[in-house]
Write an enzyme that holds these catalytic residues in place. Sequence first.
Site, PDB file in Angstrom:
ATOM      1  N   ARG A  84      60.840  47.924  49.945  1.00 26.41           N
ATOM      2  CA  ARG A  84      60.748  49.152  49.151  1.00 26.41           C
ATOM      3  C   ARG A  84      59.390  49.824  49.293  1.00 26.41           C
ATOM      4  NH1 ARG A  84      65.178  48.767  45.297  1.00 26.41           N
ATOM      5  NH2 ARG A  84      64.786  50.207  43.609  1.00 26.41           N
ATOM      6  N   LYS A 141      73.768  51.888  47.905  1.00 27.72           N
ATOM      7  CA  LYS A 141      73.411  50.669  48.642  1.00 27.72           C
ATOM      8  C   LYS A 141      74.245  49.471  48.168  1.00 27.72           C
ATOM      9  CE  LYS A 141      69.098  50.998  47.280  1.00 27.72           C
ATOM     10  NZ  LYS A 141      69.131  52.253  46.499  1.00 27.72           N
ATOM     11  N   ARG A 182      77.267  55.870  36.453  1.00 27.45           N
ATOM     12  CA  ARG A 182      77.473  54.484  36.901  1.00 27.45           C
ATOM     13  C   ARG A 182      77.592  53.534  35.708  1.00 27.45           C
ATOM     14  NH1 ARG A 182      73.268  51.839  40.731  1.00 27.45           N
ATOM     15  NH2 ARG A 182      71.880  52.585  39.103  1.00 27.45           N
ATOM     16  N   ARG A 198      73.083  50.596  32.720  1.00 30.14           N
ATOM     17  CA  ARG A 198      71.860  49.812  32.884  1.00 30.14           C
ATOM     18  C   ARG A 198      70.720  50.361  32.020  1.00 30.14           C
ATOM     19  NH1 ARG A 198      71.307  49.190  39.368  1.00 30.14           N
ATOM     20  NH2 ARG A 198      69.295  50.118  38.904  1.00 30.14           N
ATOM     21  N   ARG A 237      62.311  56.958  38.789  1.00 26.73           N
ATOM     22  CA  ARG A 237      62.769  56.175  39.948  1.00 26.73           C
ATOM     23  C   ARG A 237      62.863  57.062  41.193  1.00 26.73           C
ATOM     24  NH1 ARG A 237      68.037  54.000  37.644  1.00 26.73           N
ATOM     25  NH2 ARG A 237      68.501  53.255  39.743  1.00 26.73           N
TER      26      ARG A 237
END
Length: 213
Positions: free
Chosen positions: A88, A13, A127, A160, A171
Site C-alpha cells: 500500500r 479488490k 457495501r 464497516r 481513505r
Amino acid sequence: MKLILLGAPGAGKGTVAKMLTDVDGSVQISTGDILRAAVKDGTELGKQAEAYMKAGDLVPDELIMGIMGERLQEPDCANGFLLDGFPRTIPQAEQLKTLLDKLGIKLDMAVNLEVPREVILDRLTTRRTCTGCGAIYNVKSAPPKVEGVCDKCGGTVVQRDDETEEAISNRLDVYNEKTAPLVEFYRNEGLLVDVNATSSDEVVRTIKEKLAG
Ligand code: AP5
C-alpha cells in the site's frame, strides 16, 4: 497464480480476489481482513491498528511488514496467492520485492482495478460485510438473501467501522497520496495490467486470459 490487486478503496479488490480463489486454489491474503480480525479479537496488533483504521489512515509499515513477512512463508502460499490491500506504500512494495527475491518467488502481475470515483463512493456507502466470514455484499448490487444475515455462514452482515463519510473521504485521499504511486512502481517492474473494473466478471476474465498467456 501470484498476483497483487491494486485499486482504490471500493474498487472491488476483495470481490475479485474471492472470485479468483475458486479458480486454482490460490489463497486470498487481505491485510484489511487480517487487521479487522485482530481488532475483533482484541490482540496486541488489533489494539495498535484500531485507531488508524477507524480514521481511514494507513497502519504503520513496520506492523504490516511484520504480518506479511510471516504470512507469505506459510505453506498454503505455495499454491499461489492474491494480495488484496498489500502493498500500500512504496516502502511496503520495496520490502515485498526484497522478501520475494529472497524466497525465490516471482509475481505474475500487479492488476490495477480502475473505477470512476463516483462509482467508488456509491459502492462504499452501500457495501455490507459479514462479521463472521468476511463475505462482501452490497445493498444495491449483491444483497444477502435475508437482510443482515450472511448467505454463507449465517453471521451478521454490517457496515464497516471505516465507512463513515469522513473516513471514506480520508481513505480516498490517503490512497491518492500513498498508494496510487504503486501503479508506476509496478509499471516500471513490467508487471502492471490496467483493467476497467466496472464489471468484476470482466476483471476475472482478463486476468485468466493474461495468465493463460
Ligand atoms: P482494506 O480492507 O484493504 O480496505 P480498502 O483498500 O479500503 O478496500 P476495501 O475493502 O474498502 O474495498 P475493495 O477494493 O476490497 O472493494 P470490495 O470488493 O469490498 O483496508 C482497511 C484498512 O486497513 C485501511 O484503511 C488501513 O487502515 C488498513 N490497512 C489494510 N492494509 C494495509 C496496508 N497494506 N498498509 C497499511 N494499512 C493497511 O467492493 C466494494 C463494494 O462494491 C462491495 O459492496 C461490493 O459488493 C461492490 N462491488 C464490487 N465490485 C462490484 C461490481 N463490479 N459491480 C457492482 N458492485 C461491486
